[in-house]
Enzyme design. Structure first.
Site, short mmCIF file in Angstrom:
data_model
loop_
_atom_site.label_atom_id
_atom_site.label_comp_id
_atom_site.label_asym_id
_atom_site.label_seq_id
_atom_site.Cartn_x
_atom_site.Cartn_y
_atom_site.Cartn_z
N GLU A 155 0.86 -1.18 0.00
CA GLU A 155 0.00 0.00 0.00
C GLU A 155 0.90 1.23 0.00
O GLU A 155 1.94 1.25 0.66
CB GLU A 155 -0.90 -0.01 1.24
CG GLU A 155 -1.89 -1.14 1.19
CD GLU A 155 -2.91 -1.09 2.32
OE1 GLU A 155 -3.05 -0.05 2.96
OE2 GLU A 155 -3.54 -2.13 2.54
N CYS A 263 -2.16 -7.17 5.46
CA CYS A 263 -1.52 -8.42 4.99
C CYS A 263 -0.72 -9.16 6.05
O CYS A 263 -0.97 -10.33 6.30
CB CYS A 263 -0.62 -8.12 3.80
SG CYS A 263 -1.56 -7.79 2.32
N LYS A 324 0.72 2.50 8.43
CA LYS A 324 1.98 2.99 7.86
C LYS A 324 1.66 4.24 7.05
O LYS A 324 0.47 4.53 6.82
CB LYS A 324 2.65 1.91 7.02
CG LYS A 324 1.92 1.59 5.73
CD LYS A 324 2.76 0.69 4.86
CE LYS A 324 2.30 0.66 3.44
NZ LYS A 324 3.11 -0.13 2.57
C1 UDX Z 1 2.84 -6.01 2.59
C2 UDX Z 1 3.94 -6.59 1.67
O1 UDX Z 1 5.10 -5.74 1.70
C3 UDX Z 1 3.41 -6.73 0.26
O2 UDX Z 1 4.40 -7.32 -0.57
C4 UDX Z 1 2.17 -7.61 0.33
O3 UDX Z 1 1.64 -7.89 -0.91
C5 UDX Z 1 1.13 -6.97 1.22
O4 UDX Z 1 1.69 -6.80 2.53
P1 UDX Z 1 1.82 -3.60 3.15
O5 UDX Z 1 0.90 -4.31 4.09
O6 UDX Z 1 1.27 -2.57 2.25
O7 UDX Z 1 2.55 -4.66 2.19
O8 UDX Z 1 2.93 -2.90 4.06
P2 UDX Z 1 4.50 -3.00 4.31
O9 UDX Z 1 5.15 -1.80 3.76
O10 UDX Z 1 5.06 -4.30 3.90
O11 UDX Z 1 4.52 -2.89 5.91
C6 UDX Z 1 3.86 -3.85 6.72
C7 UDX Z 1 3.99 -3.50 8.19
O12 UDX Z 1 5.32 -3.65 8.64
C8 UDX Z 1 3.61 -2.06 8.52
O13 UDX Z 1 2.91 -2.04 9.75
C9 UDX Z 1 4.93 -1.35 8.68
O14 UDX Z 1 4.89 -0.24 9.52
C10 UDX Z 1 5.77 -2.46 9.27
N1 UDX Z 1 7.21 -2.30 8.99
C11 UDX Z 1 7.68 -2.48 7.72
C12 UDX Z 1 8.08 -1.99 10.02
O15 UDX Z 1 7.67 -1.81 11.19
N2 UDX Z 1 9.41 -1.89 9.73
C13 UDX Z 1 9.92 -2.08 8.49
O16 UDX Z 1 11.14 -1.99 8.32
C14 UDX Z 1 9.02 -2.38 7.45
#
Ligand code: UDX
Length: 435
Positions: A155, A263, A324
């Site tokens: 997203e 996700c 996020k």
């Molecule tokens: C995720 C996957 O990245 C994507 O490939 C899949 O198809 C759907 O799920 P998304 O849910 O949009 O995408 O968010 P993402 O950017 O992956 O972050 C997921 C969660 O992890 C968020 O809560 C984010 O804040 C957290 N996060 C991510 C961290 O806390 N630290 C990081 O370094 C990365």
């Protein structure tokens, strides 16, 4: 090529618009009348940068249409994508496949010519096989191939992820399906995006394995952050120090309040159940789920402790509510348990989020005061808490915060600021995993 996309939610809408941008004719089927009316009127039910323009351009060009009639959408379609929701089933953590199977049955009933049915929704291992059985049962007269083509869209950067993917995964046993999907993704050959052909079950598992691994990476660095706090180390440097090792990689090593979103929480839970059902439990992923749940629940206590043991009667400015930045999605957002607990403990909350306030309102307890900007939220606050790392918060000058806040305490759950600068500006500044 003509394709049908069943489901105009996040995945269906982004994938449909992008396939249309490749020059295909895409018919999106949406069963929710309110959503459909909005899409037909040129509105976009979700927040995703670049999507309104992409949808408008392709709709205007006649390549992207919206309707609720499956029969006319699948007429002449070489591929029918299933992109309906697979929420976590209440009670047992399994993905709820009711909508997927219902869509497949409806499609099968009205198909007039051989085609390929492709799952884009994230479905448990073995679902493709079950879909093939349903198709065979409902339409023994027709050859309908099945393929799994999981999406890896984030997203906030979904369009770029679709147009410049790290890889495309296509799982199928049918040569015809392989050819159809290869042709559909042909525009990506120019940028040499790897296309991985696998079996059905393998493609289904890759999606869960990828998200579980990423969730594990995030959870790992979160635990390292806790250790850093006790040991006097700096988690930023630890992340950099390990991430520069090509085998580990630098991405997804930002410590924070725990992962949320549509996700990771759903897919890690489903992965745990799938593995248990197959008699090959994944203890690592089970632990990731437990550690992350506990982390999200413990963040409010961290804030209370930073406030000296009680927040009763205190005014707390909360910046960022979505799970996020660059999304309005509040699903499983850490802000929900945090704000809930702070209100329970008697705090007065002044909150601001650049995109998520409408989604947040029904999910947060009554009494939260929603403000029109970060500085407005900070007005008169005893302490300020940062929950989501929106870029516009990074740019706020500490003296501006100092000018409007009553207190001088900042709890930053995303490590947006330089601790030295904040301290120099007169703040008590608590962040994650930094001395
Ligand atoms: C995720 C996957 O990245 C994507 O490939 C899949 O198809 C759907 O799920 P998304 O849910 O949009 O995408 O968010 P993402 O950017 O992956 O972050 C997921 C969660 O992890 C968020 O809560 C984010 O804040 C957290 N996060 C991510 C961290 O806390 N630290 C990081 O370094 C990365």
């Amino acid at each position: 090529m003509r394709i049908a996309m069943i489901g105009g939610g996040y995945v269906g809408l982004v994938s449909g618009a992008c396939f249309a941008e490749f020059g295909n004719e895409v018919a999106v089927v949406e069963s929710d009348p309110a959503k459909l009316a909005m899409l037909r009127g040129g509105g976009i039910p979700i927040y995703e940068p670049g999507l309104p323009e992409l949808v408008a351009d392709n709709a205007r060009a006649g390549r992207l249409t919206f309707g609720n009639d499956i029969e006319s959408a699948v007429r002449g379609a070489e591929a029918v994508f299933i992109a309906v929701g697979t929420p976590t089933r209440r009670g047992d953590g399994h993905a709820d496949l009711t909508y997927v199977f219902a869509a497949v049955e409806q499609v099968a009933r009205v198909l007039a010519a051989p085609t390929v049915v492709v799952t884009k929704s994230t479905v448990p291992v073995g679902t493709g096989r079950k879909i093939a059985e349903i198709l065979c049962e409902v339409r023994p007269d027709l050859t309908i191939d099945v393929a799994s083509n999981p999406e890896f869209l984030r997203e906030g950067s979904a369009i770029a992820d679709f147009m410049r993917p790290d890889r495309v995964v296509i799982g199928t046993e049918s040569e015809r399906a392989r050819e159809t999907l290869r042709a559909l993704y042909r525009p990506l050959y120019l940028i040499e995006a790897p296309i991985l052909f696998t079996g059905l079950e393998t493609a289904e598992l890759i999606k869960y394995a990828a998200n579980s691994f990423l969730a594990m990476k995030v959870t790992f660095i979160n635990e390292m952050a806790d250790l850093c706090e006790r040991a006097g180390a700096d988690v930023h440097d630890v992340a950099r120090g390990i991430g520069l090792d090509g085998r580990i990689g630098r991405k997804f090593l930002h410590a924070g309040p725990g992962f949320g979103g549509s996700c990771f929480p759903k897919d890690t839970l489903a992965m745990v159940r799938i593995a248990q059902d197959h008699g090959a439990p994944t203890r690592l992923v089970e632990t990731v789920v437990a550690v992350n749940d506990a982390r999200k629940a413990s963040m409010a206590a961290r804030i209370v402790a930073a406030a000296g043991g009680s927040v009763r009667g205190k005014t707390i400015a909360v910046l960022g509510l979505t799970f996020k930045p660059e999304t309005d999605d509040m699903r499983d957002a850490p802000s929900i348990p945090i704000v809930g607990r702070l209100i329970e403990d008697g705090a007065h909350i002044r909150a601001f989020d650049p995109a998520g306030m409408d989604q947040a309102r029904p999910l947060l307890p009554p009494g939260v005061q929603f403000c029109n900007g970060a500085l407005e939220a900070a007005e008169g606050a005893d302490l300020l808490v940062i929950i989501t790392e929106w870029n516009e918060f990074r740019a706020i000058a500490p003296d501006k915060l100092g000018a409007v806040m009553k207190g001088r305490l900042i709890v930053d759950l995303r490590n947006l600021y330089d601790p030295m600068l904040m301290r120099a500006a007169g703040f008590t500044y608590a962040s994650i995993g930094r001395p």
